[in-house]
Design a protein around this motif. Structure first.
Motif, PDB file in Angstrom:
ATOM      1  N   LYS A 156      23.367 -54.911  12.568  1.00  0.00           N
ATOM      2  CA  LYS A 156      22.296 -54.518  11.647  1.00  0.00           C
ATOM      3  C   LYS A 156      22.736 -54.838  10.227  1.00  0.00           C
ATOM      4  O   LYS A 156      23.925 -54.813   9.925  1.00  0.00           O
ATOM      5  CB  LYS A 156      22.034 -53.006  11.729  1.00  0.00           C
ATOM      6  CG  LYS A 156      21.509 -52.540  13.058  1.00  0.00           C
ATOM      7  CD  LYS A 156      21.285 -51.038  13.036  1.00  0.00           C
ATOM      8  CE  LYS A 156      20.762 -50.571  14.386  1.00  0.00           C
ATOM      9  NZ  LYS A 156      20.468 -49.143  14.389  1.00  0.00           N
TER      10      LYS A 156
ATOM     11  N   ASP B 145      21.193 -54.513   5.886  1.00  0.00           N
ATOM     12  CA  ASP B 145      20.193 -54.230   4.857  1.00  0.00           C
ATOM     13  C   ASP B 145      20.405 -55.266   3.764  1.00  0.00           C
ATOM     14  O   ASP B 145      21.548 -55.564   3.403  1.00  0.00           O
ATOM     15  CB  ASP B 145      20.393 -52.836   4.260  1.00  0.00           C
ATOM     16  CG  ASP B 145      20.266 -51.734   5.295  1.00  0.00           C
ATOM     17  OD1 ASP B 145      19.466 -51.894   6.241  1.00  0.00           O
ATOM     18  OD2 ASP B 145      20.957 -50.717   5.152  1.00  0.00           O
ATOM     19  N   TYR B 146      19.315 -55.796   3.233  1.00  0.00           N
ATOM     20  CA  TYR B 146      19.443 -56.834   2.218  1.00  0.00           C
ATOM     21  C   TYR B 146      18.221 -56.861   1.316  1.00  0.00           C
ATOM     22  O   TYR B 146      17.153 -56.362   1.663  1.00  0.00           O
ATOM     23  CB  TYR B 146      19.653 -58.207   2.864  1.00  0.00           C
ATOM     24  CG  TYR B 146      18.485 -58.656   3.717  1.00  0.00           C
ATOM     25  CD1 TYR B 146      17.498 -59.485   3.195  1.00  0.00           C
ATOM     26  CD2 TYR B 146      18.361 -58.259   5.043  1.00  0.00           C
ATOM     27  CE1 TYR B 146      16.423 -59.896   3.966  1.00  0.00           C
ATOM     28  CE2 TYR B 146      17.297 -58.661   5.818  1.00  0.00           C
ATOM     29  CZ  TYR B 146      16.330 -59.481   5.287  1.00  0.00           C
ATOM     30  OH  TYR B 146      15.265 -59.883   6.040  1.00  0.00           O
ATOM     31  N   ASP B 147      18.424 -57.451   0.151  1.00  0.00           N
ATOM     32  CA  ASP B 147      17.328 -57.704  -0.775  1.00  0.00           C
ATOM     33  C   ASP B 147      17.163 -59.209  -0.880  1.00  0.00           C
ATOM     34  O   ASP B 147      18.154 -59.938  -0.966  1.00  0.00           O
ATOM     35  CB  ASP B 147      17.647 -57.154  -2.172  1.00  0.00           C
ATOM     36  CG  ASP B 147      17.755 -55.637  -2.187  1.00  0.00           C
ATOM     37  OD1 ASP B 147      16.889 -54.975  -1.588  1.00  0.00           O
ATOM     38  OD2 ASP B 147      18.699 -55.124  -2.802  1.00  0.00           O
TER      39      ASP B 147
ATOM     40  N   LYS C 264      13.688 -53.334  -0.151  1.00  0.00           N
ATOM     41  CA  LYS C 264      14.852 -53.413   0.734  1.00  0.00           C
ATOM     42  C   LYS C 264      14.358 -53.921   2.085  1.00  0.00           C
ATOM     43  O   LYS C 264      13.420 -53.382   2.655  1.00  0.00           O
ATOM     44  CB  LYS C 264      15.485 -52.036   0.881  1.00  0.00           C
ATOM     45  CG  LYS C 264      16.671 -51.973   1.776  1.00  0.00           C
ATOM     46  CD  LYS C 264      17.967 -52.318   1.117  1.00  0.00           C
ATOM     47  CE  LYS C 264      18.176 -51.535  -0.145  1.00  0.00           C
ATOM     48  NZ  LYS C 264      19.022 -52.201  -1.101  1.00  0.00           N
ATOM     49  N   ASN C 265      15.003 -54.958   2.575  1.00  0.00           N
ATOM     50  CA  ASN C 265      14.679 -55.496   3.895  1.00  0.00           C
ATOM     51  C   ASN C 265      15.786 -55.112   4.863  1.00  0.00           C
ATOM     52  O   ASN C 265      16.914 -54.858   4.452  1.00  0.00           O
ATOM     53  CB  ASN C 265      14.535 -57.014   3.833  1.00  0.00           C
ATOM     54  CG  ASN C 265      13.352 -57.442   2.993  1.00  0.00           C
ATOM     55  OD1 ASN C 265      12.346 -56.753   2.906  1.00  0.00           O
ATOM     56  ND2 ASN C 265      13.462 -58.583   2.354  1.00  0.00           N
ATOM     57  N   HIS C 266      15.468 -55.092   6.139  1.00  0.00           N
ATOM     58  CA  HIS C 266      16.422 -54.716   7.176  1.00  0.00           C
ATOM     59  C   HIS C 266      16.298 -55.697   8.334  1.00  0.00           C
ATOM     60  O   HIS C 266      15.214 -56.164   8.649  1.00  0.00           O
ATOM     61  CB  HIS C 266      16.127 -53.305   7.716  1.00  0.00           C
ATOM     62  CG  HIS C 266      15.917 -52.284   6.653  1.00  0.00           C
ATOM     63  ND1 HIS C 266      16.954 -51.644   6.022  1.00  0.00           N
ATOM     64  CD2 HIS C 266      14.786 -51.798   6.100  1.00  0.00           C
ATOM     65  CE1 HIS C 266      16.466 -50.804   5.131  1.00  0.00           C
ATOM     66  NE2 HIS C 266      15.156 -50.880   5.154  1.00  0.00           N
TER      67      HIS C 266
END
Length: 137
Positions: free
Chosen positions: A58, A60-62, A79-81
């Motif tokens: 997993k 999390d990213y921008d 925030k994208n996942h």
């Protein structure tokens, strides 16, 4: 007028709640897909990784273009996942993206880049060094 201001504030704060789940199924194991996801996220021109868990596959990213200014001047952070979920012998990539629109398609761009990374030829393993000849022969 007060109602309009309150409505604008509520909508501004609710934007992150509009995140959508996008699911893509791959015919490869998650252990083979995860390196392609990590390769995609490692492109610092496109993404800023804010958290990653290799064991859970997993992250999390921008997206770098993710900060937009709305009409009130407030900065919207999205925030994208991404998470990989085993599906039999294949893998499902679940992307939660907070933005897709005319200018940007975070989920579509991310999937395209993962697909490109997955299609890259695998680096060949270097051959093992030759064993020295047995001097007793």
């Amino acid at each position: 007028m007060k109602f309009a201001v309150v409505a604008l504030i509520v909508l501004t704060l609710a934007v992150p709640a509009f995140a959508k789940h996008y699911k893509s199924t791959y015919p490869v194991a998650c252990s083979e897909l995860w390196p392609a996801v990590k390769d995609t996220l490692s492109n610092s021109e496109n993404y800023d990784v804010t958290g990653s868990d290799d064991a859970q596959m997993k992250a999390d990213y921008d997206a770098k273009h993710a900060a937009h200014v709305n009409v009130s001047g407030a900065l919207l952070q999205r925030k994208n996942h991404v998470a990989l979920i085993p599906q039999g012998t294949g893998c499902q990539m679940d992307v939660v993206s907070n933005y897709s629109g005319w200018e940007h398609n975070d989920q579509g761009d991310f999937k395209k880049r993962v697909d490109e990374s997955l299609a890259k030829p695998k680096a060949a393993k270097p051959p093992e060094p030759a064993k020295p000849a047995d001097p007793s022969k």
